[in-house]
Design a protein around this motif. Structure first.
Motif, PDB file in Angstrom:
ATOM      1  N   UNK A   1       0.933  -1.048  -0.113  1.00 11.89           N
ATOM      2  CA  UNK A   1      -0.020   0.202   0.162  1.00 11.89           C
ATOM      3  C   UNK A   1       0.906   1.257   0.006  1.00 11.89           C
ATOM      4  N   UNK A   2       0.467   2.194  -0.895  1.00  8.61           N
ATOM      5  CA  UNK A   2       1.579   3.204  -0.986  1.00  8.61           C
ATOM      6  C   UNK A   2       1.028   4.340   0.174  1.00  8.61           C
ATOM      7  N   UNK A   3       2.051   5.250   0.451  1.00 11.01           N
ATOM      8  CA  UNK A   3       1.791   5.872   1.909  1.00 11.01           C
ATOM      9  C   UNK A   3       2.097   7.523   1.439  1.00 11.01           C
ATOM     10  N   UNK A   4       1.131   8.251   1.731  1.00 13.58           N
ATOM     11  CA  UNK A   4       1.613   9.652   1.691  1.00 13.58           C
ATOM     12  C   UNK A   4       1.337  10.405   2.832  1.00 13.58           C
ATOM     13  N   UNK A   5       1.953  11.728   3.271  1.00 12.91           N
ATOM     14  CA  UNK A   5       1.693  12.226   4.320  1.00 12.91           C
ATOM     15  C   UNK A   5       0.203  12.907   4.279  1.00 12.91           C
ATOM     16  N   UNK A   6      -0.277  13.318   3.271  1.00 12.73           N
ATOM     17  CA  UNK A   6      -1.620  14.131   2.962  1.00 12.73           C
ATOM     18  C   UNK A   6      -2.302  13.506   1.781  1.00 12.73           C
ATOM     19  N   UNK A   7      -3.728  13.288   2.066  1.00 13.30           N
ATOM     20  CA  UNK A   7      -4.386  13.118   1.031  1.00 13.30           C
ATOM     21  C   UNK A   7      -5.538  14.277   0.760  1.00 13.30           C
ATOM     22  N   UNK A   8      -5.320  15.141  -0.361  1.00 12.28           N
ATOM     23  CA  UNK A   8      -6.100  16.066  -0.750  1.00 12.28           C
ATOM     24  C   UNK A   8      -7.196  15.620  -1.408  1.00 12.28           C
ATOM     25  N   UNK A   9      -8.611  15.782  -1.175  1.00 13.59           N
ATOM     26  CA  UNK A   9      -9.687  15.428  -2.014  1.00 13.59           C
ATOM     27  C   UNK A   9     -10.019  16.733  -2.802  1.00 13.59           C
ATOM     28  N   UNK A  10      -9.965  16.461  -4.126  1.00 16.10           N
ATOM     29  CA  UNK A  10     -10.244  17.689  -5.011  1.00 16.10           C
ATOM     30  C   UNK A  10      -9.196  18.448  -5.577  1.00 16.10           C
ATOM     31  N   UNK A  11      -9.209  18.538  -6.867  1.00 14.32           N
ATOM     32  CA  UNK A  11      -7.984  19.045  -7.690  1.00 14.32           C
ATOM     33  C   UNK A  11      -8.426  20.215  -8.145  1.00 14.32           C
ATOM     34  N   UNK A  12      -9.478  21.051  -7.584  1.00 19.09           N
ATOM     35  CA  UNK A  12      -9.768  22.355  -7.939  1.00 19.09           C
ATOM     36  C   UNK A  12      -8.841  23.513  -7.498  1.00 19.09           C
ATOM     37  N   UNK A  13      -9.241  24.713  -7.391  1.00 16.61           N
ATOM     38  CA  UNK A  13      -8.247  25.550  -7.177  1.00 16.61           C
ATOM     39  C   UNK A  13      -7.813  25.563  -5.570  1.00 16.61           C
ATOM     40  N   UNK A  14      -8.984  25.287  -4.988  1.00 12.29           N
ATOM     41  CA  UNK A  14      -8.581  25.134  -3.425  1.00 12.29           C
ATOM     42  C   UNK A  14      -7.707  23.875  -2.992  1.00 12.29           C
ATOM     43  N   UNK A  15      -7.883  22.874  -3.594  1.00 16.31           N
ATOM     44  CA  UNK A  15      -7.029  21.540  -3.364  1.00 16.31           C
ATOM     45  C   UNK A  15      -5.508  21.667  -3.868  1.00 16.31           C
ATOM     46  N   UNK A  16      -5.504  22.252  -4.997  1.00 19.25           N
ATOM     47  CA  UNK A  16      -4.399  22.564  -5.789  1.00 19.25           C
ATOM     48  C   UNK A  16      -3.198  23.713  -5.068  1.00 19.25           C
ATOM     49  N   UNK A  17      -3.975  24.551  -4.426  1.00 16.21           N
ATOM     50  CA  UNK A  17      -3.412  25.579  -3.672  1.00 16.21           C
ATOM     51  C   UNK A  17      -2.692  24.946  -2.395  1.00 16.21           C
ATOM     52  N   UNK A  18      -3.576  24.224  -1.771  1.00 23.47           N
ATOM     53  CA  UNK A  18      -3.177  23.615  -0.415  1.00 23.47           C
ATOM     54  C   UNK A  18      -2.317  22.433  -0.696  1.00 23.47           C
ATOM     55  N   UNK A  19      -2.236  21.807  -1.768  1.00 29.60           N
ATOM     56  CA  UNK A  19      -1.306  20.742  -2.065  1.00 29.60           C
ATOM     57  C   UNK A  19       0.062  21.348  -2.413  1.00 29.60           C
ATOM     58  N   UNK A  20      -0.060  22.371  -3.056  1.00 24.54           N
ATOM     59  CA  UNK A  20       1.146  22.877  -3.504  1.00 24.54           C
ATOM     60  C   UNK A  20       1.768  23.673  -2.399  1.00 24.54           C
ATOM     61  N   UNK A  21       1.148  24.230  -1.449  1.00 22.58           N
ATOM     62  CA  UNK A  21       1.868  24.700  -0.273  1.00 22.58           C
ATOM     63  C   UNK A  21       2.429  23.806   0.692  1.00 22.58           C
ATOM     64  N   UNK A  22       1.725  22.691   0.827  1.00 20.24           N
ATOM     65  CA  UNK A  22       2.263  21.555   1.638  1.00 20.24           C
ATOM     66  C   UNK A  22       3.591  21.097   1.201  1.00 20.24           C
ATOM     67  N   UNK A  23       3.577  20.773  -0.187  1.00 15.84           N
ATOM     68  CA  UNK A  23       4.675  20.246  -0.874  1.00 15.84           C
ATOM     69  C   UNK A  23       5.827  21.270  -0.830  1.00 15.84           C
ATOM     70  N   UNK A  24       5.782  22.448  -1.246  1.00 16.95           N
ATOM     71  CA  UNK A  24       6.753  23.145  -1.367  1.00 16.95           C
ATOM     72  C   UNK A  24       7.195  23.878  -0.130  1.00 16.95           C
ATOM     73  N   UNK A  27       7.598  20.308   2.581  1.00 21.32           N
ATOM     74  CA  UNK A  27       8.487  19.176   2.074  1.00 21.32           C
ATOM     75  C   UNK A  27       7.605  17.684   2.397  1.00 21.32           C
ATOM     76  N   UNK A  28       6.472  17.790   2.437  1.00 25.22           N
ATOM     77  CA  UNK A  28       5.355  16.739   2.755  1.00 25.22           C
ATOM     78  C   UNK A  28       4.993  16.241   1.556  1.00 25.22           C
ATOM     79  N   UNK A  29       4.545  14.813   1.485  1.00 22.89           N
ATOM     80  CA  UNK A  29       4.192  14.218   0.289  1.00 22.89           C
ATOM     81  C   UNK A  29       2.762  14.240   0.249  1.00 22.89           C
ATOM     82  N   UNK A  30       2.061  14.535  -1.042  1.00 24.57           N
ATOM     83  CA  UNK A  30       0.670  14.761  -1.106  1.00 24.57           C
ATOM     84  C   UNK A  30       0.067  13.685  -2.227  1.00 24.57           C
TER      85      UNK A  30
END
Ligand code: FAD
Ligand code: UDP
Length: 380
Positions: A1-24, A27-30
């Motif tokens: 089973x693969x493993x991530x720090x975060x699961x972001x539900x929704x690839x709209x502007x809100x999800x993309x902004x939060x995923x980008x911030x968390x990763x950049x 340094x956590x995986x999303x």
């Protein structure tokens, strides 16, 4: 089973902004999942067979006065300046919307228009914005009558189509989005920055998600991802009532049906958007080629008719939370449940917050959620 720090539900502007911030920033995986077959949520656009950039879910015009949002998104796109001008079909004519002093001149005999202009300027002041419901309530009979005229000609039937309700049954802020303007400025928005991403919204969102720590899975539902992927925390941008399996009953949403048509030759209409308050079952027609500039061209054109619709879960999209007192109260029950039972999950965006958010507000609130809930909080 693969493993991530975060699961972001929704690839709209809100999800993309939060995923980008968390990763950049952390340094956590999303893992970002979206059940639609594409990223970008409602701002999804693509080039059609004629090379025309088509906004698949209706006209999306970026406008903001927030320097923070503008500079954040400008990392992922360059922009093409675009000032939105809308016409409405009223009394058989196409007139500027929001209703303004030019609209008055087109719909009233010259002496009446001049008199009402003077009255509006003296009462409210040049450049003021007067919500139609406020104008109707004005003690000066001529202003109240003008308000009633605008209400009948522009708002009543459009709002009935769009929401299945009368304007006064909704939050006043809904019709207040398109106020009567005591001005000759025909633009739909007043914000400092008004533009379209030069290579489209989908490209902008793809760049936000283009990070070695971000994995994107489209056509993937939250439930499927949650059971098959290990993750420590969740950002959820879907409908909040769905998250809680509708325990308090469904929240009301409005949906839309988009009817796209290719015309062998355009233009079909003089501006990108024409509203039809009083005719047809659709509310507006969008002609996409206007976004590329100019109002005349030879060759094909794509138009989109926007039909309001009931929301049917699993069948269509919940495009709009219903902005009315009873639905806000129903939402509060879910929000209380969220606070009691899901303190570590970050709920964000138009559907999870059940708020009628423009794009810049969605991004701004996502940036704030990152600051307040994620960046400095101790990981669970
Ligand atoms: P969304 O874009 O809705 O993204 C949420 C995503 O979550 C969706 O893609 C959905 O598929 C996904 N999702 C939900 N549940 C699940 C699940 N269980 N599993 C997996 N995925 C899930 N704003 C402006 O500023 N200017 C405009 O001109 C403008 N025009 C608009 C026109 C229309 C017709 C509409 C409907 C909106 C318009 N907006 C406009 C608002 C803009 O679309 C929103 O502000 C923005 O898209 C909100 O982004 P979001 O990420 O919060 O939501
Ligand atoms: N509205 C209307 N007639 C119009 C334009 C808008 O009655 O010609 C009302 C309608 O209730 C609509 C609201 O004003 O839902 C907000 O309009 P806006 O153009 O901001 O809607 P959106 O683009 O967000 O769907």
């Amino acid at each position: 089973m693969s493993e991530f720090d975060w699961l972001v539900v929704g690839a709209g502007l809100t999800g993309a902004t939060l995923a980008e911030r968390i990763a950049s920033q952390l340094g956590q995986s999303v893992l970002v999942v979206d059940r639609r077959p594409h990223i970008a949520g409602n701002v999804y656009d693509e080039l059609d067979g004629d090379g025309i950039r088509v906004h698949r879910y209706g006209a999306h015009i970026f406008h903001t006065s927030s320097e923070r949002v503008w500079s954040y998104l400008s990392r992922f796109t360059t922009w093409v300046g675009y000032e939105h001008r809308v016409l409405a079909s009223v009394g058989g004519r196409l007139v500027p919307l929001p209703f303004n002093l030019n609209t008055l001149d087109m719909l009233f005999p010259a002496p009446d228009a001049a008199h009402l202009t003077g009255l509006l300027v003296n009462t409210f002041g040049e450049s003021s914005r007067v919500p139609v419901l406020k104008l109707i309530d004005h003690p000066t009979p001529e202003l109240s009558e003008l308000g009633r005229f605008v209400y009948d000609q522009v708002f009543l039937n459009y709002t009935a189509k769009q929401w299945g309700r009368r304007p006064e049954e909704l939050d006043p802020s809904v019709t207040g989005r398109v106020p009567v303007l005591v001005s000759r400025d025909d633009r739909y928005f007043r914000d400092k920055h008004q533009a379209l991403p030069a290579e489209g919204y989908t490209t902008m969102v793809a760049r936000m998600l283009d990070h070695p720590l971000i994995t994107v899975a489209t056509s993937t539902d939250y439930a499927a991802a949650a059971s098959s992927v290990k993750h420590r925390r969740v950002v959820y941008t879907g409908p909040i009532d769905e998250y809680f399996s509708g325990v308090y009953g469904p929240l009301p949403y409005r949906s839309l049906r988009f009817e796209h048509e290719r015309l062998p030759t355009g233009p079909h209409q003089p501006v990108s958007v024409v509203n039809y308050p009083n005719e047809h079952d659709y509310t507006r027609i969008l002609e996409h080629r206007h976004f590329a500039g100019g109002s005349s061209w030879a060759g094909a054109s794509t138009i989109t008719r926007e039909y309001p619709d009931e929301y049917r879960p699993g069948d269509n999209e919940p495009f709009y939370p219903l902005p009315a007192e009873a639905s806000h109260q129903a939402y509060r029950r879910y929000a209380d449940l969220r606070d009691e039972t899901e303190p570590d999950t970050v709920f964000a965006g138009r559907l999870a917050k059940y708020r009628y958010l423009d794009m810049d507000q969605a991004v701004n609130l996502a940036l704030q959620a990152f600051d307040r809930r994620i960046c400095c909080a101790v990981p669970a």
